[in-house]
Design an enzyme around this catalytic site. Sequence first.
Site, PDB file in Angstrom:
ATOM      1  N   ARG A 119       0.805  -1.231   0.000  1.00 53.53           N
ATOM      2  CA  ARG A 119       0.000   0.000   0.000  1.00 53.53           C
ATOM      3  C   ARG A 119       0.838   1.282   0.000  1.00 53.53           C
ATOM      4  NH1 ARG A 119      -2.465  -3.611  -1.132  1.00 53.53           N
ATOM      5  NH2 ARG A 119      -4.332  -4.489  -0.192  1.00 53.53           N
TER       6      ARG A 119
ATOM      7  N   SER B 269     -11.127  -0.326   3.480  1.00 54.92           N
ATOM      8  CA  SER B 269     -10.375  -0.551   4.725  1.00 54.92           C
ATOM      9  C   SER B 269      -9.843   0.767   5.264  1.00 54.92           C
ATOM     10  CB  SER B 269      -9.207  -1.502   4.472  1.00 54.92           C
ATOM     11  OG  SER B 269      -9.709  -2.769   4.165  1.00 54.92           O
TER      12      SER B 269
ATOM     13  N   GLU C   5      -5.111   3.672   6.335  1.00 49.67           N
ATOM     14  CA  GLU C   5      -4.906   3.412   4.890  1.00 49.67           C
ATOM     15  C   GLU C   5      -5.572   4.532   4.085  1.00 49.67           C
ATOM     16  OE1 GLU C   5      -5.244  -0.661   3.481  1.00 49.67           O
ATOM     17  OE2 GLU C   5      -6.400   0.012   1.751  1.00 49.67           O
TER      18      GLU C   5
HETATM   19  C1  LIG Z   1     -16.111  -0.887  -0.892  1.00 49.11           C
HETATM   20  C2  LIG Z   1     -14.635  -0.626  -1.069  1.00 49.11           C
HETATM   21  C3  LIG Z   1     -13.771  -1.692  -1.209  1.00 49.11           C
HETATM   22  C4  LIG Z   1     -12.407  -1.476  -1.380  1.00 49.11           C
HETATM   23  N1  LIG Z   1     -11.579  -2.547  -1.516  1.00 49.11           N
HETATM   24  C5  LIG Z   1     -10.244  -2.349  -1.687  1.00 49.11           C
HETATM   25  C6  LIG Z   1      -9.359  -3.459  -1.840  1.00 49.11           C
HETATM   26  O1  LIG Z   1      -9.750  -4.605  -1.833  1.00 49.11           O
HETATM   27  N2  LIG Z   1      -8.052  -3.188  -2.025  1.00 49.11           N
HETATM   28  C7  LIG Z   1      -7.554  -1.916  -2.066  1.00 49.11           C
HETATM   29  O2  LIG Z   1      -6.344  -1.739  -2.259  1.00 49.11           O
HETATM   30  N3  LIG Z   1      -8.371  -0.853  -1.914  1.00 49.11           N
HETATM   31  C8  LIG Z   1      -9.693  -1.041  -1.728  1.00 49.11           C
HETATM   32  N4  LIG Z   1     -10.534   0.045  -1.567  1.00 49.11           N
HETATM   33  C9  LIG Z   1      -9.976   1.397  -1.511  1.00 49.11           C
HETATM   34  C10 LIG Z   1      -9.948   2.137  -2.854  1.00 49.11           C
HETATM   35  O3  LIG Z   1     -10.909   1.649  -3.750  1.00 49.11           O
HETATM   36  C11 LIG Z   1      -8.589   2.015  -3.501  1.00 49.11           C
HETATM   37  O4  LIG Z   1      -7.620   2.581  -2.647  1.00 49.11           O
HETATM   38  C12 LIG Z   1      -8.504   2.739  -4.846  1.00 49.11           C
HETATM   39  O5  LIG Z   1      -7.229   2.509  -5.377  1.00 49.11           O
HETATM   40  C13 LIG Z   1      -8.724   4.239  -4.721  1.00 49.11           C
HETATM   41  O6  LIG Z   1      -8.886   4.746  -6.026  1.00 49.11           O
HETATM   42  P1  LIG Z   1      -9.659   6.126  -6.249  1.00 49.11           P
HETATM   43  O7  LIG Z   1      -9.571   6.464  -7.677  1.00 49.11           O
HETATM   44  O8  LIG Z   1     -11.015   6.058  -5.671  1.00 49.11           O
HETATM   45  O9  LIG Z   1      -8.728   7.089  -5.404  1.00 49.11           O
HETATM   46  P2  LIG Z   1      -9.127   8.392  -4.565  1.00 49.11           P
HETATM   47  O10 LIG Z   1      -9.798   8.003  -3.311  1.00 49.11           O
HETATM   48  O11 LIG Z   1      -9.779   9.378  -5.427  1.00 49.11           O
HETATM   49  O12 LIG Z   1      -7.650   8.890  -4.204  1.00 49.11           O
HETATM   50  C14 LIG Z   1      -6.867   8.134  -3.300  1.00 49.11           C
HETATM   51  C15 LIG Z   1      -5.447   8.701  -3.327  1.00 49.11           C
HETATM   52  O13 LIG Z   1      -4.892   8.439  -4.607  1.00 49.11           O
HETATM   53  C16 LIG Z   1      -4.441   9.653  -5.180  1.00 49.11           C
HETATM   54  N5  LIG Z   1      -4.636   9.555  -6.627  1.00 49.11           N
HETATM   55  C17 LIG Z   1      -5.744   9.160  -7.297  1.00 49.11           C
HETATM   56  N6  LIG Z   1      -5.496   9.187  -8.627  1.00 49.11           N
HETATM   57  C18 LIG Z   1      -4.231   9.623  -8.777  1.00 49.11           C
HETATM   58  C19 LIG Z   1      -3.387   9.884  -9.896  1.00 49.11           C
HETATM   59  N7  LIG Z   1      -3.804   9.708 -11.148  1.00 49.11           N
HETATM   60  N8  LIG Z   1      -2.136  10.338  -9.671  1.00 49.11           N
HETATM   61  C20 LIG Z   1      -1.694  10.537  -8.405  1.00 49.11           C
HETATM   62  N9  LIG Z   1      -2.430  10.321  -7.313  1.00 49.11           N
HETATM   63  C21 LIG Z   1      -3.672   9.864  -7.498  1.00 49.11           C
HETATM   64  C22 LIG Z   1      -5.282  10.743  -4.553  1.00 49.11           C
HETATM   65  O14 LIG Z   1      -4.617  12.001  -4.626  1.00 49.11           O
HETATM   66  C23 LIG Z   1      -5.414  10.219  -3.131  1.00 49.11           C
HETATM   67  O15 LIG Z   1      -4.263  10.570  -2.399  1.00 49.11           O
HETATM   68  C24 LIG Z   1     -11.901  -0.165  -1.396  1.00 49.11           C
HETATM   69  C25 LIG Z   1     -12.784   0.923  -1.263  1.00 49.11           C
HETATM   70  C26 LIG Z   1     -14.149   0.693  -1.107  1.00 49.11           C
HETATM   71  C27 LIG Z   1     -15.062   1.861  -0.967  1.00 49.11           C
END
Ligand SMILES: Cc1cc2nc3c(=O)[nH]c(=O)nc-3n(C[C@H](O)[C@H](O)[C@H](O)COP(=O)(O)OP(=O)(O)OC[C@H]3O[C@@H](n4cnc5c(N)ncnc54)[C@H](O)[C@@H]3O)c2cc1C
Length: 280
Positions: free
Chosen positions: A157, A204, A274
């Site tokens: 992570r 998480s 996280e």
């Molecule tokens: C129901 C549920 C289940 C989930 N299950 C998992 C799982 O099994 N495993 C897991 O790892 N995660 C899980 N997650 C967490 C989440 O989906 C992941 O962390 C995902 O990668 C976040 O992506 P996002 O586009 O929504 O990021 P955001 O929440 O929009 O951003 C998260 C971070 O990433 C940065 N970011 C986003 N895009 C970019 C980019 N292009 N360049 C630089 N920085 C960037 C943002 O600035 C921020 O700091 C879960 C979430 C939910 C709600």
Amino acid sequence: MKVYKNHFMKEHSNMKIGGIAKEYIEIESKEEVLDIIKNKENIFIIGNGTNTLLGDGNLDKTFVSLKNIDYIKEIKIGEIEVGAGLDFSKLIEYMEEKNYSGIENLAGIPGTVGGLVFMNGGAHGTEIFDAITQVEIIDEFGNLRKINKENLEISYRVTEIKKKKWIVISATFQFSQGFKKDIVEKFKLKRNENHPLNEPNLGSTFKNPDGKFSARLIIDSGLQGKQVGDAQISMIHPNFIVNKGNAKFLDIIRLIEEVKKGVKEKTGIELEEEIIIVND
Ligand SMILES: Cc1cc2nc3c(=O)[nH]c(=O)nc-3n(C[C@H](O)[C@H](O)[C@H](O)COP(=O)(O)OP(=O)(O)OC[C@H]3O[C@@H](n4cnc5c(N)ncnc54)[C@H](O)[C@@H]3O)c2cc1C
């Protein structure tokens, strides 16, 4: 690019909490990202907001969405370049269509490709970087660079991209043949059963400490179901915090603090968030 001033951010976080941002910008190309970072300060890249808790007051930030950088370019059979704004579910659909295999274990994660790359997201023993060979980023000096995976620091992570606050523009994936639809269906079903998907949440809340599960530590510390305002430790998955309807940013923060304190007192272990927290 589309620029929205004084933009209401609630719908940009999956926790459905968020105040007013100074600016929210949807860009159309990487050149526009380069332009923005030269001309703006205090930028935050927002993906699907599935891991980001936003403050509910004024947010003195320019939020930048790459959701229109969502292309998939076939380099050769099995090798594709994917725009950071692509919804991860679309990548799984594409893998099925092309009969590609590699990261089926991650099916059901609701983020963007950029969000997953940023934090090396993963599930069930697989991480997104298992199938990545190269990333295209903008570094802290504003340079657009392609970096091979072997030259990047990557761990559980955490990535160099996260540590150095780089911007992910695209990632190149290398897949093998033979899409595993049974795996995708199995893990999607498991998510439907084990995650509180009908209530706003950010997945998480805490990383798993070495050799332990945060969810288990929270149960063993008697904290499952604990509530502050409308923020609750989920009864379905104790490492998830859910918004029961009207939770405030501070309810979530207080609940996180209470859980960390309770787990530390009971087990001696310090939990680490996280989720990403943005409140200024
Ligand atoms: C129901 C549920 C289940 C989930 N299950 C998992 C799982 O099994 N495993 C897991 O790892 N995660 C899980 N997650 C967490 C989440 O989906 C992941 O962390 C995902 O990668 C976040 O992506 P996002 O586009 O929504 O990021 P955001 O929440 O929009 O951003 C998260 C971070 O990433 C940065 N970011 C986003 N895009 C970019 C980019 N292009 N360049 C630089 N920085 C960037 C943002 O600035 C921020 O700091 C879960 C979430 C939910 C709600």
